[in-house]
Design an enzyme around this catalytic site. Structure first.
Site, mmCIF file in Angstrom:
data_model
loop_
_atom_site.group_PDB
_atom_site.id
_atom_site.type_symbol
_atom_site.label_atom_id
_atom_site.label_comp_id
_atom_site.label_asym_id
_atom_site.label_seq_id
_atom_site.Cartn_x
_atom_site.Cartn_y
_atom_site.Cartn_z
ATOM 1 N N ARG A 37 1.036 -1.388 -0.124
ATOM 2 C CA ARG A 37 0.309 0.378 -0.161
ATOM 3 C C ARG A 37 0.673 1.414 0.060
ATOM 4 O O ARG A 37 0.315 2.048 -0.155
ATOM 5 C CB ARG A 37 -0.831 0.341 1.351
ATOM 6 C CG ARG A 37 -2.337 -1.211 1.203
ATOM 7 C CD ARG A 37 -3.072 -0.939 2.172
ATOM 8 N NE ARG A 37 -4.622 -1.633 1.769
ATOM 9 C CZ ARG A 37 -5.342 -2.289 2.627
ATOM 10 N NH1 ARG A 37 -5.410 -1.901 3.866
ATOM 11 N NH2 ARG A 37 -6.353 -2.489 2.273
ATOM 12 N N LYS A 198 -20.604 -18.464 1.245
ATOM 13 C CA LYS A 198 -21.734 -18.003 1.519
ATOM 14 C C LYS A 198 -22.550 -17.462 0.435
ATOM 15 O O LYS A 198 -22.002 -16.434 -0.081
ATOM 16 C CB LYS A 198 -21.426 -17.135 2.794
ATOM 17 C CG LYS A 198 -21.076 -18.402 4.274
ATOM 18 C CD LYS A 198 -21.273 -17.559 5.019
ATOM 19 C CE LYS A 198 -21.440 -18.649 6.300
ATOM 20 N NZ LYS A 198 -21.522 -17.908 7.725
ATOM 21 N N GLY A 356 -9.965 -10.113 -0.888
ATOM 22 C CA GLY A 356 -8.418 -10.477 -0.281
ATOM 23 C C GLY A 356 -8.274 -11.950 -1.007
ATOM 24 O O GLY A 356 -7.512 -12.013 -1.235
ATOM 25 N N GLY A 379 -13.548 -5.037 0.701
ATOM 26 C CA GLY A 379 -14.901 -3.787 1.073
ATOM 27 C C GLY A 379 -15.308 -2.940 -0.675
ATOM 28 O O GLY A 379 -16.862 -3.114 -0.926
#
Length: 398
Positions: A37, A198, A356, A379
């Site tokens: 980063r 999921k 991720g 996200g």
């Protein structure tokens, strides 16, 4: 969407640029252990320095919840950033007030300073207008180079952009251009791969994608739920059986919108999830024992997926096809990743991936560098794929 970039910023010499970066880096014992980063921010910092601007970096680290927490200081970032930049980087013990004002005013043209963790102030996550105004006092222009934080309407990601001339940094620009190429204005046909455990966590994503893609391959534990919804025996596999009606509804929507769903036609099963476990490959629909667990897609499924890639111009990928962390259940993910990377390298496919687990899987396959673009935004990447507006991006619209 059109947005302002640094190429639109004029006469930056002598001005102070407040640059929102993502320096929420892995640390251990007060030392940065992984500097990706920091590297990502270098092109923006250098472009501003070359233009003669003073560069004041705004960032968060961890979740201090509006309190000053010594172990969550950004000071340990200074030394590795200096090394990467090849230039001095100053540090200010606060991001607002007299301390920050004095430190920023003392910078020469081309100078760089890192301001202390913006989340030490409760006003940051509340997007408090007074706190945003305090930040704005420090600079002449605002640059957002932290796409990974753009889904948060915080003072340093959204509020500040409303108070100063605002631009996308180089990393933000690359991210937005890649995502536009994948979902906004892609070359068709477009294929998506969505994996993971999921359905419930990716419901918005699936519902958005079936309206935009030509083909959608579903893998991982999510695929088990879809197979179960079709009446396929999944043995003792991970699945959300209470989501069967939802899965059937998604299949109906996909059919109505002309999106072909690619579910596994064969699967790799084992009794236990451990490295080198005994496995067997069975056709989807064959009877399984209560101990059998579906842990990866089979070779026929992979062949069908790679053939679908061959017939596509654009790929967007989020989530692995199996339990890739535990070989041999990485085979399908690795094979698909290598095929996508080859197509991307040869210019036959625009391949954009993110999330991720996806990034980890691509590194595991050794293909991350060969994809067209790999987002580490997590996200924010997921919310973009879900079709949601990102406050930090909306504020940069031209």
């Amino acid at each position: 969407m059109t947005f302002r970039t640094l190429d639109d910023a004029k006469d930056l010499a002598g001005k102070t640029a407040l640059v929102r970066v993502d320096f929420n880096v892995p640390m251990e014992g007060g030392k940065v252990t992984e500097d990706t980063r920091l590297r990502v921010a270098l092109p923006t910092i250098q472009k501003l320095r070359d233009a003669g601007a003073r560069v004041a970096l705004l960032a968060h680290f961890d979740r201090p919840k509006g309190q000053r927490v010594a172990t969550m200081s950004l000071k340990p970032v200074v030394e590795p950033l200096e090394t990467l930049l090849g230039a001095p980087v100053r540090f200010a013990d606060d991001c607002v007030g007299d301390v920050a004002r004095t430190a920023v005013a003392d910078l020469d043209a081309g100078g760089v300073i890192l301001l202390e963790n913006v989340r030490f102030h409760a006003g940051e996550e509340k997007n408090d207008s007074a706190f945003a105004a305090q930040l704005a006092e420090l600079g002449d222009v605002y640059v957002n180079d932290a796409f990974s934080a753009a889904h948060r309407a915080h003072a340093s990601t959204e509020g500040l952009a409303r108070l100063l001339p605002a631009y996308a940094g180089e990393s933000m620009r690359r991210e937005l251009e890649a995502l536009d190429a994948a979902l906004g204005n892609p070359q068709k046909p477009v294929i998506g791969i969505v994996g993971g455990s999921k359905v419930s966590t990716k419901l918005d994503l699936l519902q958005n994608l079936v309206g935009k893609l030509d083909k959608l391959a579903i893998g991982g534990g999510m695929a088990n739920t879809f197979l179960y919804a079709q009446g396929v025996d999944i043995g003792g596999s991970l699945a959300e059986k209470d989501m069967a009606d939802t899965a059937r509804a998604i299949m109906e929507t996909a059919k109505a919108k002309g999106c072909e769903l690619l579910l596994p036609v064969d699967v790799v099963v084992a009794v236990e999830v451990k490295p080198g476990a005994a496995t067997r490959t069975v056709k989807a629909g064959e009877a399984l024992s209560a101990d059998d667990k579906i842990l990866d897609a089979g070779p026929e499924t992979v062949a069908r997926l790679t053939a679908a890639m061959d017939g596509s111009k654009t790929l967007i990928w989020n989530g692995p096809l199996g339990v890739f962390e535990v070989p041999p259940f990485d085979a399908a993910t690795v094979a698909a990743a290598k095929h996508a990377a080859e197509l991307a390298k040869s210019g036959k496919l625009v391949a954009v991936a993110g999330g991720g687990d996806t990034v980890a899987a691509l590194h595991h396959a050794g293909t991350a560098d060969d994809m067209t673009f790999v987002s580490t935004a997590g996200g924010a990447f997921l919310e973009w794929m879900e079709g949601k507006a990102l406050p930090g991006v909306e504020a940069l619209q031209a």
